[in-house]
Design an enzyme around this catalytic site. Sequence first.
Site, PDB file in Angstrom:
ATOM      1  N   CYS A  74      26.593  62.679 -44.703  1.00 21.39           N
ATOM      2  CA  CYS A  74      27.776  62.013 -44.136  1.00 21.39           C
ATOM      3  C   CYS A  74      28.967  61.990 -45.076  1.00 21.39           C
ATOM      4  CB  CYS A  74      27.450  60.573 -43.751  1.00 21.39           C
ATOM      5  SG  CYS A  74      25.875  60.334 -42.947  1.00 21.39           S
ATOM      6  N   HIS A 101      25.412  55.337 -54.216  1.00 22.92           N
ATOM      7  CA  HIS A 101      23.994  55.094 -54.514  1.00 22.92           C
ATOM      8  C   HIS A 101      23.830  53.781 -55.282  1.00 22.92           C
ATOM      9  CE1 HIS A 101      23.505  59.065 -53.151  1.00 22.92           C
ATOM     10  NE2 HIS A 101      23.447  59.725 -54.292  1.00 22.92           N
ATOM     11  N   PHE A 106      51.450  49.721 -29.440  1.00 20.91           N
ATOM     12  CA  PHE A 106      52.166  50.965 -29.193  1.00 20.91           C
ATOM     13  C   PHE A 106      52.989  51.261 -30.443  1.00 20.91           C
ATOM     14  CE2 PHE A 106      55.687  53.558 -27.737  1.00 20.91           C
ATOM     15  CZ  PHE A 106      55.039  54.476 -26.943  1.00 20.91           C
ATOM     16  N   LEU A 120      18.719  54.092 -52.714  1.00 24.99           N
ATOM     17  CA  LEU A 120      18.669  53.823 -51.287  1.00 24.99           C
ATOM     18  C   LEU A 120      19.890  54.446 -50.611  1.00 24.99           C
ATOM     19  CD1 LEU A 120      17.543  50.147 -51.678  1.00 24.99           C
ATOM     20  CD2 LEU A 120      16.195  51.930 -50.563  1.00 24.99           C
TER      21      LEU A 120
END
Length: 518
Positions: A84, A134, A496, A75
Site C-alpha cells: 500500500c 513499522h 462548492f 506489525l
Amino acid sequence: MTDVSGAQWTTTRWRREIEDRLAAGGGEPLVNIDRGDRRPFDAIFLGGGAGGRFGAAYLRAMGGRPLIIDRWPFLGGSCPHHACVPHHLFSDAAAQLMLERSFSGRLWFQDLRGKQVSILELVEAFRQGRTGPHAFMNYQSQEQLDLEFVLGAPGRIVDAHSVEVAESIYRARSLVLATGSRARALGLEGESLTGVFDYASLVDRLDYEPGPTAVVAGGGKTAIEYACFFNATGRRTLVVSREEPLALIQDAETRAFLMTRMREQGMEFWSGAHVVALEGDGEGKLAAVTIQTREGSHEVSTDFLFLGLGQQPNSAEALAALGVATDANGFVQVDSRMRTSVADVYAVGDVVGAPMEMFKARKGGVCAARNIMGDEAHYRVEDFPDFLHTHYEVCWLGLGEEQARARLRNVIVLKLPPDNPDGDSVSLPAGDRMMLYALLRPELSGFQKLVIDGDTRRIVGAFHVGAGAKDGFQYLAPLVRKGLTVDELGDMNELFLNPSYFIQLCRLRAGSRVLRGM
C-alpha cells in the site's frame, strides 16, 4: 529471544531494532507476552498485517486476550513494507507528473517534454522511510493497544488451536489465519534475471535506473497502477494482458474514459497478448521480452519487466495442517462471519481472495474478533466499494449502466461531464486539485456517474474518476448498499467547489416527480 514486555521502547528504538534485523536477514524473535496474565488466549492471529493487527486490537478492546505471531520483526504486514505505502507513493507521483506534463512549459511548470525522471530515486526514498510506519505500529500496538505478540519468527500451525513459534507452543480457543498472499509468478525461464520485478521485489531489489521502455504484464489493478507510474516518468510503457484492461470496472463509459486518458498519456495496450519468453544479455540482466499477440510474436527490447499478474495466497500450510477448504486458486473459503470449513478457525485479508485491499483486511479481522468473542457479526466484501489509481483516483460500487439496464425496467443516469452534441469539452466535474485541468484542459477534469432505479428513485451504482475519489470511497457503501434515493442525497450538504458532484446532481433532479437523466 528478546523479551520486550515492559520495555517501553520509543519509536526511535523500535526503528533501529527493526532496521538491524532487516539488514541482518533475521535476529532474535521479539516477544511481548504478559507473564502475569494467566488467562488463556482467546485467539491466535497468525499474521500481524492489517487483518491480524486490527482484529487483535478489537478483540482486546472487547476484553479478550489475543496473540499475534508474525515472521516479520514488525506489525503491519506487507502494506507498509511492499504494497500500500509504495503504491500510494508512486500513484501520488504519477498524478503530479501528469499535471506537470499536461502543462509542460506553461505557467510556472517546467518543460518535461521528451524527458524521463528517475524511478530509482523514488524507490530509494521509500526504502529509507519505510521503517517509520513499522516502528509506529510496533510502538502503538504495545504501548497503547496492549497487544501481545511474537515477531520476527515464522509460526507453524500445530492444530486448530495451537501454533509453534520460537520453540514454544501457544494455544488459544480460536485461530485466525491472516497469512496474506504474494505476487503470482510468470513461470518462464529467465524470470530470475535482473530487471524482472513484481511489487515486492521492485522496492526491495531495484538498484539501477530502468531504461526507456517498461513492459508490464497484466491488466488488473496492480498492473495498471504501476504502469501509470512508469508512464508518468516518461518511459514508453506497454501493458500486455490476456484480457481487456480494467475489466473489473463494470461500467463501459467509466472504463472508456480511463482508457482514453491513459492512451492520451502515451500508454500502449496489447490486449489478447502475453509474455512468452525472456532474453538475457549474457550477464544476468534482462535484454528483451517476446510477446505473443493474436497476430504473431513480437520481440521488444527492454531492461525492465513488471509482473502484475495477480496474487497467490499463502494458504499451503493451513491446507496441509488443517485441511481448510480453498477455491481453485488456493484462497481460503470463508462465510460472512469469516469462519473457515474447520471449527474455530477463521481467515481474513488477502488469504481469502480479492479485493486485496486494506479496508477488507481490517474489517474482516474485526468481524472475526467479534464472532470469537460471542457477537454475531457479518462482513460481505461485495457490499463495499472498490478503488484503484490510474493517473487519477478511481472508486466505484454497484451496477454499471449496462448491468442496470439488463435488470431494471427504468434506469436513469446522472453524470458529468454531460453528453455534448458539438463535442466541446465541458470543465466538469471540477473539484479540489482539478481546477487547472477544468480551466485549461477540461477534457482531463474527471468523470462521475450515478446509475438510478427510476421507479424507486434509489441509487444502484456510483462511479468516480478524478482527485477526490478517495474521499468519495468513504460514503459509497451507504449511498448504494443502503439504498439512498435521489431525494435523500440531494438533501445532504456539500461544499462548492468539492470533488463530489453527486449531491449537486441529485439536488438538480430531486424535485422532479418523474426523474430524467442528464
